[in-house]
Design an enzyme around this catalytic site. Structure first.
Site, PDB file in Angstrom:
ATOM      1  N   SER A 142      -4.538 -26.052 -31.323  1.00 41.40           N
ATOM      2  CA  SER A 142      -4.088 -25.003 -32.244  1.00 41.40           C
ATOM      3  C   SER A 142      -4.811 -23.713 -31.886  1.00 41.40           C
ATOM      4  O   SER A 142      -5.865 -23.744 -31.251  1.00 41.40           O
ATOM      5  CB  SER A 142      -4.434 -25.403 -33.685  1.00 41.40           C
ATOM      6  OG  SER A 142      -4.300 -24.317 -34.579  1.00 41.40           O
ATOM      7  N   TYR A 155     -10.363 -28.147 -40.273  1.00 45.47           N
ATOM      8  CA  TYR A 155      -9.210 -28.115 -39.363  1.00 45.47           C
ATOM      9  C   TYR A 155      -9.583 -27.408 -38.064  1.00 45.47           C
ATOM     10  O   TYR A 155      -9.271 -27.894 -36.967  1.00 45.47           O
ATOM     11  CB  TYR A 155      -8.034 -27.410 -40.035  1.00 45.47           C
ATOM     12  CG  TYR A 155      -6.784 -27.364 -39.198  1.00 45.47           C
ATOM     13  CD1 TYR A 155      -5.952 -28.475 -39.104  1.00 45.47           C
ATOM     14  CD2 TYR A 155      -6.421 -26.215 -38.504  1.00 45.47           C
ATOM     15  CE1 TYR A 155      -4.794 -28.436 -38.336  1.00 45.47           C
ATOM     16  CE2 TYR A 155      -5.272 -26.163 -37.742  1.00 45.47           C
ATOM     17  CZ  TYR A 155      -4.461 -27.280 -37.653  1.00 45.47           C
ATOM     18  OH  TYR A 155      -3.319 -27.236 -36.887  1.00 45.47           O
TER      19      TYR A 155
END
Length: 252
Positions: A142, A155
């Protein structure tokens, strides 16, 4: 049973980037092993592949469980004889919160899927590919693995870890005919991002900063699938350990 066609295993294939990439790889001629925790959406993806003239099978799995990962790898090899492409994609999104407010259970949930799931996939697929002497792996990281996002500490940490695993695997297997790269999407129009407004409404917490979508929109899953297909193809033959941002300029 052996298969002359390329065999691709895709985790998180029931929706979003995983589904779009499964369809793209199938359109390019690969047989797809559709892996997802959600049986209904996974079987929907398989049906979409078959409706478009493709081939494949569905295997239900929790990617954070070693026995489930071993099972989807074994099922793929038993059915088709090899794994040529592995899109190690399954992941979950953190609930927005300042770091000091994140519960230990939330940390464990994110890490078990986003890090342990990627690790286990690599562990067992690499064993198959090493015996073959060939294979291509694409991990889903990501933009949060390149830089942190506000109120998403766990995350972000999990996606930094995916990048670390990608580089380590690429380094260790570069002379064994195996390439390992990672894709770093920014915002993508999937069920995960669609749930963000509901998350904010439910918790009442809004991060001080939200990602700046410089192109004015989220990416479509099909746009990310095109990049994954490139990384899985001979067109990217000289790429391994590459961390590829497909983020509409988010990290600029």
């Amino acid at each position: 049973m052996t298969n002359a066609k390329q065999v691709a295993v895709v985790t998180g294939a029931g929706s979003g980037i995983g589904r779009a990439t499964s369809l793209k790889l199938a359109a390019n001629g690969a047989t797809i092993v559709v892996v997802d925790f959600n049986q209904a959406t996974g079987e929907e993806t398989l049906q979409l592949i078959k409706d478009a003239g493709g081939e494949g099978m569905f295997v239900q799995a929790n990617v954070a469980l070693q026995e489930d990962v071993q099972n989807y790898v074994n099922k793929a090899v038993e059915a088709y004889g090899c794994i040529d492409i592995f899109f190690n994609n399954a992941g979950v999104l953190q609930t927005f919160a300042p770091l000091a407010n994140i519960e230990e259970a939330e940390f464990d949930r994110i890490m078990s899927v986003n890090v342990k799931g990627v690790f286990l996939g690599l562990k067992y697929v690499l064993q198959v590919m090493e015996k073959q002497g060939s294979g291509v792996i694409v991990n889903t990281a990501s933009t949060a693995g390149i830089r942190s996002e506000h109120s998403m500490a766990v995350y972000s940490a999990s996606k930094h870890a995916v990048i670390g695993l990608t580089k380590s695997a690429a380094l260790e297997y570069v002379k064994k005919g195996i390439r390992v790269n990672a894709i770093c999407p920014g915002g993508v129009a999937t069920a995960l991002t669609a749930a963000v407004p509901e998350m904010i409404a439910r918790t009442g917490y809004v991060p001080e900063e939200l990602p700046n979508m410089r192109m004015g929109r989220y990416a479509e899953p099909t746009e990310i699938a095109e990049v994954v297909a490139f990384l899985a193809s001979p067109a990217s033959i000289y790429m391994t350990g590459s961390i590829v941002a497909a983020d509409g300029g988010l990290t600029l």
